[in-house]
Write an enzyme that holds these catalytic residues in place. Structure first.
Site, PDB file in Angstrom:
ATOM      1  N   ILE A  40      10.797  63.003  58.686  1.00  0.00           N
ATOM      2  CA  ILE A  40      11.629  63.800  59.596  1.00  0.00           C
ATOM      3  C   ILE A  40      12.303  64.947  58.851  1.00  0.00           C
ATOM      4  CG2 ILE A  40      13.782  62.469  59.358  1.00  0.00           C
ATOM      5  CD1 ILE A  40      12.303  63.886  62.635  1.00  0.00           C
ATOM      6  N   SER A  83      17.039  62.071  46.731  1.00  0.00           N
ATOM      7  CA  SER A  83      15.940  61.181  47.105  1.00  0.00           C
ATOM      8  C   SER A  83      15.509  60.397  45.880  1.00  0.00           C
ATOM      9  CB  SER A  83      14.759  61.981  47.660  1.00  0.00           C
ATOM     10  OG  SER A  83      13.641  61.139  47.872  1.00  0.00           O
ATOM     11  N   ARG A  84      15.212  59.128  46.081  1.00  0.00           N
ATOM     12  CA  ARG A  84      14.730  58.317  44.968  1.00  0.00           C
ATOM     13  C   ARG A  84      13.273  58.607  44.639  1.00  0.00           C
ATOM     14  NH1 ARG A  84      16.059  52.414  47.093  1.00  0.00           N
ATOM     15  NH2 ARG A  84      15.256  53.445  48.967  1.00  0.00           N
ATOM     16  N   LYS A 143      19.784  60.759  63.919  1.00  0.00           N
ATOM     17  CA  LYS A 143      19.880  59.692  64.912  1.00  0.00           C
ATOM     18  C   LYS A 143      19.107  58.475  64.415  1.00  0.00           C
ATOM     19  CE  LYS A 143      15.565  59.756  66.515  1.00  0.00           C
ATOM     20  NZ  LYS A 143      14.675  58.583  66.523  1.00  0.00           N
ATOM     21  N   ASP A 185      14.186  53.110  68.126  1.00  0.00           N
ATOM     22  CA  ASP A 185      14.295  54.311  67.292  1.00  0.00           C
ATOM     23  C   ASP A 185      13.793  55.535  68.053  1.00  0.00           C
ATOM     24  OD1 ASP A 185      14.683  55.510  64.397  1.00  0.00           O
ATOM     25  OD2 ASP A 185      12.715  56.189  65.088  1.00  0.00           O
TER      26      ASP A 185
END
Length: 308
Positions: A14, A36-37, A90, A168
């Protein structure tokens, strides 16, 4: 005007598909960091966790959280405590209590908190709201059916407790109907189909009634193949309204009245910039409240195991 220096936390599908293009197209924002990992972005400072970013010398005004909902409260609270404005993808959190805590925290620090509902920015939504405001709703039908293997490949978090499963995507439908319907509505019964090897539902049927007694039926499915269904039909005393393509097209009595390009995420960032400029927040939890009601009130049915 000095751009809002933004950090993007989470660089999954996303974020890449929607957030990055919307940020790049809006001169009011400057992307200064990625957290971010597992991924980074050429030319942008990269950190593996938010703590490291906030301890660095990279100047950040706002944070957009694109992580799964389960860890989002801790991340948002950390950002607010550091004096940053926060955008929440969201759903805005794993629980209503978490979101309320973030709302109070942002208000106490005079910071902007935005709970985003991107589907409300689809082309047909506001015209639908205006049309329905002058009519009496008789019945509503929601068909929100898509293929989880296409839209969430390999994303195990969506099946865990707090991941919401079929809700979701279906929370997008709820975000639209809570925006366009003139009267509040309430769940009367529901059935959740939960795979025997998962924690969250893969299908659901929900029956609501609005404050005027009109029935609202929602049929939700995470296993639909082929053409996807993101449709809302509303029968009124003055004709029939239909939103298709997730709200991108508005039909009145079978005639296409509104259609336009996808501007959902540019709309979110436009609102975020305006909220920051006005020193305001937007923390509407109505869609998440209906999901919570579904988990509270619905019958649970064991469904066949889901195999990726």
């Amino acid at each position: 005007m000095t751009p809002i220096r933004l950090a993007l936390v989470g660089l999954g599908k996303i974020a890449r598909d929607q957030h990055l293009p919307a940020i790049a197209a809006d001169p009011r924002f400057e992307l200064v960091a990625i957290v971010s990992r597992n991924a980074d972005l050429d030319g942008v400072a990269h950190f593996t966790d938010l703590t490291a970013l906030l301890a660095s010398d990279v100047m950040v005004d706002a944070v957009a959280l694109c992580t799964p909902p389960q860890p989002r409260h801790a991340l948002a609270h950390m950002a607010l405590a550091a004096g940053k404005h926060v955008m929440l993808e969201k759903p805005p959190g794993a629980t209503l209590s978490e979101v309320e805590d973030l709302r109070q925290t942002a208000a106490a620090r005079s910071l902007t908190l935005q709970a985003t509902w991107h589907s409300r920015f689809a082309t047909g939504v506001e015209p639908a709201r205006a049309w329905l405001a002058e009519r009496t709703v008789r019945a509503v039908r929601i068909n929100w059916k898509e293929d989880v293997r296409v839209w969430h490949p390999g994303q195990d978090w969506i099946w865990e407790a707090g991941g919401l499963g079929v809700f979701d995507p279906a929370i997008n439908a709820l975000s639209i109907v809570t925006r366009i319907l003139p009267l509040p509505f309430f769940l009367s019964r529901g059935v959740l189909h939960v795979p025997e090897n998962r924690q969250s539902p893969i299908q659901a049927e929900l029956d609501f009634r609005d404050a005027g007694g009109a029935p609202i039926r929602a049929e939700l499915d995470f296993l639909q193949t082929g053409p996807q269904s993101w449709d809302i039909e509303v029968d009124t005393d003055g004709g029939a309204l239909k939103l298709t393509n997730g709200g991108a097209k508005l039909w009145i009595d079978g005639q296409l009245m509104h259609e336009g390009p996808d501007r959902e995420y540019p709309g979110l960032y436009d609102e975020f910039a305006r909220l920051i400029a006005d020193g305001a927040s937007d923390v509407d939890v109505a869609p998440l409240r209906h999901v919570a009601d579904a988990f509270l009130l619905s019958e649970r049915v064991v469904a066949p195991p889901f195999i990726e």
